[in-house]
Motif scaffolding. Structure first.
Motif, PDB file in Angstrom:
ATOM      1  N   ALA A  21       0.812  -1.219   0.000  1.00  0.00           N
ATOM      2  CA  ALA A  21       0.000   0.000   0.000  1.00  0.00           C
ATOM      3  C   ALA A  21       0.848   1.273   0.000  1.00  0.00           C
ATOM      4  O   ALA A  21       0.375   2.347  -0.381  1.00  0.00           O
ATOM      5  CB  ALA A  21      -0.938  -0.008   1.206  1.00  0.00           C
ATOM      6  N   ARG A  22       2.088   1.166   0.420  1.00  0.00           N
ATOM      7  CA  ARG A  22       2.978   2.339   0.432  1.00  0.00           C
ATOM      8  C   ARG A  22       3.689   2.536  -0.900  1.00  0.00           C
ATOM      9  O   ARG A  22       4.401   3.519  -1.078  1.00  0.00           O
ATOM     10  CB  ARG A  22       4.010   2.181   1.553  1.00  0.00           C
ATOM     11  N   GLY A  23       3.486   1.598  -1.814  1.00  0.00           N
ATOM     12  CA  GLY A  23       4.127   1.706  -3.119  1.00  0.00           C
ATOM     13  C   GLY A  23       5.245   0.697  -3.280  1.00  0.00           C
ATOM     14  O   GLY A  23       5.226  -0.378  -2.669  1.00  0.00           O
ATOM     15  N   PHE A  24       6.244   1.054  -4.052  1.00  0.00           N
ATOM     16  CA  PHE A  24       7.349   0.155  -4.356  1.00  0.00           C
ATOM     17  C   PHE A  24       8.642   0.745  -3.807  1.00  0.00           C
ATOM     18  O   PHE A  24       9.097   1.819  -4.248  1.00  0.00           O
ATOM     19  CB  PHE A  24       7.459  -0.058  -5.866  1.00  0.00           C
ATOM     20  N   CYS A  49       0.409   0.902 -15.468  1.00  0.00           N
ATOM     21  CA  CYS A  49       1.535   0.243 -14.807  1.00  0.00           C
ATOM     22  C   CYS A  49       1.142  -0.198 -13.395  1.00  0.00           C
ATOM     23  O   CYS A  49       0.207   0.361 -12.800  1.00  0.00           O
ATOM     24  CB  CYS A  49       2.720   1.194 -14.729  1.00  0.00           C
ATOM     25  N   PRO A  50       1.841  -1.167 -12.829  1.00  0.00           N
ATOM     26  CA  PRO A  50       1.527  -1.607 -11.463  1.00  0.00           C
ATOM     27  C   PRO A  50       1.520  -0.473 -10.445  1.00  0.00           C
ATOM     28  O   PRO A  50       0.675  -0.454  -9.549  1.00  0.00           O
ATOM     29  CB  PRO A  50       2.634  -2.623 -11.169  1.00  0.00           C
ATOM     30  N   TRP A  51       2.435   0.483 -10.555  1.00  0.00           N
ATOM     31  CA  TRP A  51       2.479   1.552  -9.555  1.00  0.00           C
ATOM     32  C   TRP A  51       1.266   2.486  -9.637  1.00  0.00           C
ATOM     33  O   TRP A  51       1.056   3.320  -8.769  1.00  0.00           O
ATOM     34  CB  TRP A  51       3.779   2.332  -9.628  1.00  0.00           C
ATOM     35  N   ASP A  52       0.452   2.329 -10.703  1.00  0.00           N
ATOM     36  CA  ASP A  52      -0.774   3.118 -10.832  1.00  0.00           C
ATOM     37  C   ASP A  52      -1.980   2.450 -10.171  1.00  0.00           C
ATOM     38  O   ASP A  52      -3.056   3.045 -10.110  1.00  0.00           O
ATOM     39  CB  ASP A  52      -1.101   3.359 -12.312  1.00  0.00           C
ATOM     40  N   LEU A  53      -1.815   1.202  -9.706  1.00  0.00           N
ATOM     41  CA  LEU A  53      -2.931   0.490  -9.095  1.00  0.00           C
ATOM     42  C   LEU A  53      -3.272   1.063  -7.720  1.00  0.00           C
ATOM     43  O   LEU A  53      -2.386   1.489  -6.968  1.00  0.00           O
ATOM     44  CB  LEU A  53      -2.610  -0.996  -8.940  1.00  0.00           C
ATOM     45  N   ALA A  54      -4.554   1.007  -7.374  1.00  0.00           N
ATOM     46  CA  ALA A  54      -5.022   1.547  -6.094  1.00  0.00           C
ATOM     47  C   ALA A  54      -4.362   0.834  -4.917  1.00  0.00           C
ATOM     48  O   ALA A  54      -4.052   1.463  -3.900  1.00  0.00           O
ATOM     49  CB  ALA A  54      -6.539   1.424  -6.003  1.00  0.00           C
TER      50      ALA A  54
END
Length: 227
Positions: free
Chosen positions: A30-33, A102-107
């Motif tokens: 949830a915090r990102g990558f 992209c994956p980093w755009d997912l909620a």
């Protein structure tokens, strides 16, 4: 072409099993990558990868004008340049028309999009899109052309070039996966598309011209005007 068909079947199976999201979740939460801006993934393997691709492209151009491998024909040298250019053009064109984000755009990773397969044509995932296939991986896989250029006259070097391209592309893909920039299948599809282009185009661009018919000693060849 057998390898092309096997690769396509494996990719379709990967998509059918839905493994993309499962693998991405190993690198993000949830915090990102955490590795999105890491010096190794964002610096060495992403930005550095672009410089590597530029260097290889320059090498191919130099080789086209002044052979770095004397045994290569003009057709092989220029064919490699054209083949590489086609791959580097086709992948961004596909990306431009893609609605996949992209994956980093997912909620679930802090964005706004929701996961959809890149085969759900016409459906928006709520994100910016334009993420399929992997453009960065094409900076490596576009150079499958090296293998096809060298395989006739320099088979050993051709094999090393192929291994090098596969390793380089895998590293780029892994870096983009860790950053949240691409799903694994994005890299795999880029490899498959570039390889398929190389297989098909090499037959058109690098096929040796047929040798002229042999003439027996002491026999003058008959010209068309003499008939």
């Amino acid at each position: 072409m057998t390898l092309v068909a096997v690769g396509l079947a494996a990719l379709l199976l990967w998509d059918a099993l839905g493994w993309d999201l499962a693998v991405v979740r190993l690198f993000g939460d949830a915090r990102g990558f955490a590795l999105r801006d890491h010096w190794l993934t964002a610096g060495v393997l992403h930005q550095g990868g672009r410089w590597m691709a530029t260097g290889l492209a320059v090498m191919l151009l130099v080789n086209a004008f002044r052979p770095l491998w004397p045994g290569l024909s003009r057709r092989e040298r220029w064919g490699a340049v054209a083949l590489t250019a086609v791959s580097l053009i086709v992948i961004p064109l596909i990306k431009q028309g893609s609605t996949t984000s992209c994956p980093w755009d997912l909620a679930e990773f802090g964005g706004t999009a929701h996961y959809l397969s890149h085969w759900r044509f016409g459906l928006s995932d709520g994100g910016p899109g334009h993420c399929f296939p992997s453009g960065h991986a094409s900076a490596a896989f576009a150079f499958f052309s090296l293998f096809f250029m060298l395989r006739r006259a320099y088979p050993t070097q051709a094999r090393f070039a192929l291994i090098g391209v596969l390793v380089m592309g895998s590293l780029y893909g892994l870096a983009q996966l860790a950053r949240g920039a691409h799903y694994p299948s994005h890299t795999l599809w880029t490899a498959w598309i570039c390889w398929t282009i190389a297989v098909v185009a090499s037959r058109l661009m690098m096929r040796p011209r047929p040798a002229p018919p042999a003439v027996a000693p002491g026999v003058e060849p008959v010209s068309a005007s003499a008939i």
